[in-house]
Design an enzyme around this catalytic site. Structure first.
Site, PDB file in Angstrom:
ATOM      1  N   ARG A  50       0.879  -1.179   0.000  1.00 51.87           N
ATOM      2  CA  ARG A  50       0.000   0.000   0.000  1.00 51.87           C
ATOM      3  C   ARG A  50       0.909   1.219   0.000  1.00 51.87           C
ATOM      4  O   ARG A  50       1.714   1.410   0.911  1.00 51.87           O
ATOM      5  CB  ARG A  50      -0.896  -0.018   1.226  1.00 51.87           C
ATOM      6  CG  ARG A  50      -1.870   1.156   1.269  1.00 51.87           C
ATOM      7  CD  ARG A  50      -2.977   0.854   2.257  1.00 51.87           C
ATOM      8  NE  ARG A  50      -3.815   1.980   2.555  1.00 51.87           N
ATOM      9  CZ  ARG A  50      -4.887   2.359   1.846  1.00 51.87           C
ATOM     10  NH1 ARG A  50      -5.221   1.682   0.766  1.00 51.87           N
ATOM     11  NH2 ARG A  50      -5.609   3.383   2.206  1.00 51.87           N
ATOM     12  N   ASN A 102     -14.781  -1.667   1.283  1.00 51.01           N
ATOM     13  CA  ASN A 102     -13.458  -1.782   1.883  1.00 51.01           C
ATOM     14  C   ASN A 102     -13.303  -3.069   2.677  1.00 51.01           C
ATOM     15  O   ASN A 102     -12.502  -3.142   3.608  1.00 51.01           O
ATOM     16  CB  ASN A 102     -13.161  -0.581   2.778  1.00 51.01           C
ATOM     17  CG  ASN A 102     -12.771   0.630   1.954  1.00 51.01           C
ATOM     18  OD1 ASN A 102     -12.102   0.504   0.930  1.00 51.01           O
ATOM     19  ND2 ASN A 102     -13.197   1.805   2.394  1.00 51.01           N
ATOM     20  N   ASP A 151     -13.338   4.699   6.996  1.00 48.30           N
ATOM     21  CA  ASP A 151     -13.992   4.465   5.693  1.00 48.30           C
ATOM     22  C   ASP A 151     -14.792   3.165   5.777  1.00 48.30           C
ATOM     23  O   ASP A 151     -14.552   2.206   5.060  1.00 48.30           O
ATOM     24  CB  ASP A 151     -12.940   4.413   4.590  1.00 48.30           C
ATOM     25  CG  ASP A 151     -13.514   4.737   3.221  1.00 48.30           C
ATOM     26  OD1 ASP A 151     -14.753   4.836   3.104  1.00 48.30           O
ATOM     27  OD2 ASP A 151     -12.732   4.873   2.276  1.00 48.30           O
ATOM     28  N   ASP A 162      -8.216  -0.546   4.352  1.00 48.12           N
ATOM     29  CA  ASP A 162      -8.370   0.887   4.141  1.00 48.12           C
ATOM     30  C   ASP A 162      -8.590   1.653   5.445  1.00 48.12           C
ATOM     31  O   ASP A 162      -9.699   2.086   5.763  1.00 48.12           O
ATOM     32  CB  ASP A 162      -9.558   1.124   3.185  1.00 48.12           C
ATOM     33  CG  ASP A 162      -9.291   2.289   2.264  1.00 48.12           C
ATOM     34  OD1 ASP A 162      -8.426   3.110   2.589  1.00 48.12           O
ATOM     35  OD2 ASP A 162      -9.961   2.381   1.218  1.00 48.12           O
TER      36      ASP A 162
END
Ligand SMILES: Nc1ncnc2c1ncn2[C@@H]1O[C@H](COP(=O)(O)OP(=O)(O)O)[C@@H](O)[C@H]1O
Ligand SMILES: [Mg+2]
Length: 369
Positions: free
Chosen positions: A72, A244, A239, A257
């Site tokens: 990521r 997600n 989120d 996330d």
């Protein structure tokens, strides 16, 4: 991060990365942790978001099994990112903390690189989990995907399991292991601090002078409808939406996330989960299609959350509106980014840069629900 949505042209097409070069640099860096390791060709997931970048790869090393991993990667600051700050260490620590303190499935995080030398921006590496995501583009409410096409009982299983994830995450108190997520110099009122953070985010988005009267009216609405009794604060995912999560058999197998993680009233996450479904549902209803009106209603989410946690969510209308407002700021930013990249033009009325402006306005007028 949160997804784009229709129109697809608003989805930033920003990645100018050279993936071969990125692979070489990742391999050199990983070699410092796993001697002799090689990195496969990089794969970009279909459901890549629009904020950070995610790449999938296999790591092979002499004498050990191939590992399926994910990097990521923080966005390039020159690419006009959606948020002002990408704190990869904070995300990494959040994932570790959640793994340690709950039974929520979080991919195991392996290595964090906070410097820019390795690949140009900070990043971290985690284990890859197999599963499927309800699509954002086109949104799952538009049909022709595994979630939409599933039997109602399977859809409701997913809904229940997703809400259970929130209940489990909210068992982490705001103090203690999650305290590092609280803003320094906060007011002591977690909701006030959260809203203040969103105001700062909006001011950052609007710093070139193009402002949104609708968003500003939204902040006034928030102040005027401030919930009376605060139920206290917990850890918040941020989120918190099914886009997600990775699912297998309609059950979450990885919660992803974490860049919006914070502490605050649990209803911040609940309002986000309900509203982000509404957002997709409104898009499809605006086109005269039925969508999925039977999942993630306020009533169902409230009931499922009570069953899972013993806690009755309060003031969900307020928190859904707050979610729609926050999503509006993100949309305002995303459209402006698209304008910068020549993919959109600023509408005469800047509020129209917010895809859901008409629905948000109805919420503020008390005519939405
Ligand atoms: N640990 C993981 N294992 C498998 N796939 C992953 C993992 N992390 C991310 N992905 C893939 O990358 C996509 C985007 O990840 P996400 O964390 O939601 O980032 P974004 O900020 O881009 O939305 C996910 O929908 C999923 O397909
Ligand atoms: Mg995402």
């Amino acid at each position: 991060m949160t997804m784009g949505s229709e129109p697809v042209s608003e989805r930033p097409q920003t990645s100018t990365r050279d993936y071969d070069q990125l692979r070489d640099r990742l391999e050199a860096w990983v070699g410092g942790r796993v001697p002799g390791a090689t990195v496969s060709e990089l794969v970009v997931p279909e459901s890549n978001g629009m904020s950070s970048e995610t790449v999938l790869f296999d790591l092979s090393a002499p004498g050990s099994d191939t590992r399926r991993l994910v990097a990521r990667i923080a966005p390039d600051p020159a690419a006009d990112p959606v948020f002002p700050v990408y704190d990869m260490a904070r995300q990494f620590e959040t994932m570790r903390m959640v793994a340690r303190h709950t039974r929520v499935p979080v991919p195991e995080v392996l290595w964090l690189e906070e410097g820019d030398e390795a690949i140009g921006v900070p990043f971290f590496v985690m284990e890859r989990v197999d599963g499927v995501v309800p699509p954002d583009v086109l949104p799952y409410t538009f049909g022709d995907n595994w979630f939409f096409d599933a039997a109602p009982e399977d859809q409701h299983r997913l809904e229940r399991e997703a809400v259970r994830v929130l209940a489990a995450l909210h068992e982490i108190p705001a103090e203690g292991p999650a305290a590092f997520l609280a803003p320094s110099g906060g007011s002591g009122d977690p909701l006030r601090d959260h809203v203040d953070g969103q105001r700062r985010y909006y001011e950052w988005v609007a710093r070139d002078g193009v402002r949104s009267p609708l968003i500003e009216r939204g902040f006034d609405w928030i102040d005027e409808h401030w919930p009376a009794g605060s139920g206290g604060a917990t850890f918040n995912w941020g989120d918190a939406r099914i886009g997600n999560m990775l699912f297998r058999d309609f059950t979450p197998v990885a919660v992803l996330d974490w860049e919006m993680a914070s502490v605050g009233p649990r209803e911040i996450d609940l309002g986000w989960m309900v509203y982000l479904h509404r957002f997709f549902q409104d898009l499809v209803e605006d086109l005269g299609m039925p969508g999925m009106p039977h999942v993630f209603t306020r009533e169902t989410v409230t009931r499922l959350y009570e069953e899972a946690s013993g806690h009755s969510p309060q003031d969900l209308e307020f928190f859904c509106t707050y979610a729609a407002l926050r999503h509006g700021i993100v949309m305002f930013r995303i459209t402006r980014r698209a304008i910068r990249f020549g993919e959109a033009v600023m509408p005469v009325d800047p509020d129209e840069a917010i895809l859901h402006h008409a629905h948000l306005r109805r919420m503020l007028d008390g005519r939405y629900w």
